[in-house]
Design an enzyme around this catalytic site. Sequence first.
Site, PDB file in Angstrom:
ATOM      1  N   ASP A 110     -17.899  97.187  39.687  1.00 14.29           N
ATOM      2  CA  ASP A 110     -17.577  98.336  38.843  1.00 14.29           C
ATOM      3  C   ASP A 110     -16.882  97.805  37.603  1.00 14.29           C
ATOM      4  OD1 ASP A 110     -18.590 100.251  40.616  1.00 14.29           O
ATOM      5  OD2 ASP A 110     -16.688 100.421  41.682  1.00 14.29           O
ATOM      6  N   ASP A 124     -23.654 104.054  39.589  1.00 14.06           N
ATOM      7  CA  ASP A 124     -22.898 105.254  39.965  1.00 14.06           C
ATOM      8  C   ASP A 124     -23.290 106.438  39.076  1.00 14.06           C
ATOM      9  OD1 ASP A 124     -21.497 103.722  41.839  1.00 14.06           O
ATOM     10  OD2 ASP A 124     -19.855 103.303  40.436  1.00 14.06           O
TER      11      ASP A 124
END
Length: 159
Positions: A110, A124
Amino acid sequence: MALTLLASDFLTKQIALTHFSGTDPTETLGGLLKFTLVLNSGGAFSIGEGETWFFTTVKMMVIILMLVVSPRIRTPVWAVPFGLVIAGAAGNLADRLFRDPSPWQGGVVDWIQLPHWPVFNLADCGVVCGSALVMWASMRGIRLDGTLASEAPTGHPLA
């Protein structure tokens, strides 16, 4: 579109691994957007951290189910969200399968951070946007073939 999202996710994760840090975020847009490297072993919002095997298994099941259902899709209203969800799930699944510390236990890369929001990635974004479109199409009563559920005299609403 799904392949573009998957390739973009992979490429941006490689850039993040090379150029960003978890301890010294790169700020842009006056601090509104930060690039912060995080290896997430949990799910959304880092829920279930350390239970990577569970999220790996669930993502595989979701992808398989959607691939089984997808041949019945006859409208972009369903094809686009399915593509986004499948590509997003596959992007994060690849991290879980092939990144350290071991297969099925890898951390998802991330790197995008907004104020008051957990760090996330392009995969995501695909899952969230695709899921929102699935809910919208479902609430509108749009079937996989593009007809409205109210137009069908009988049968399953997603037939």
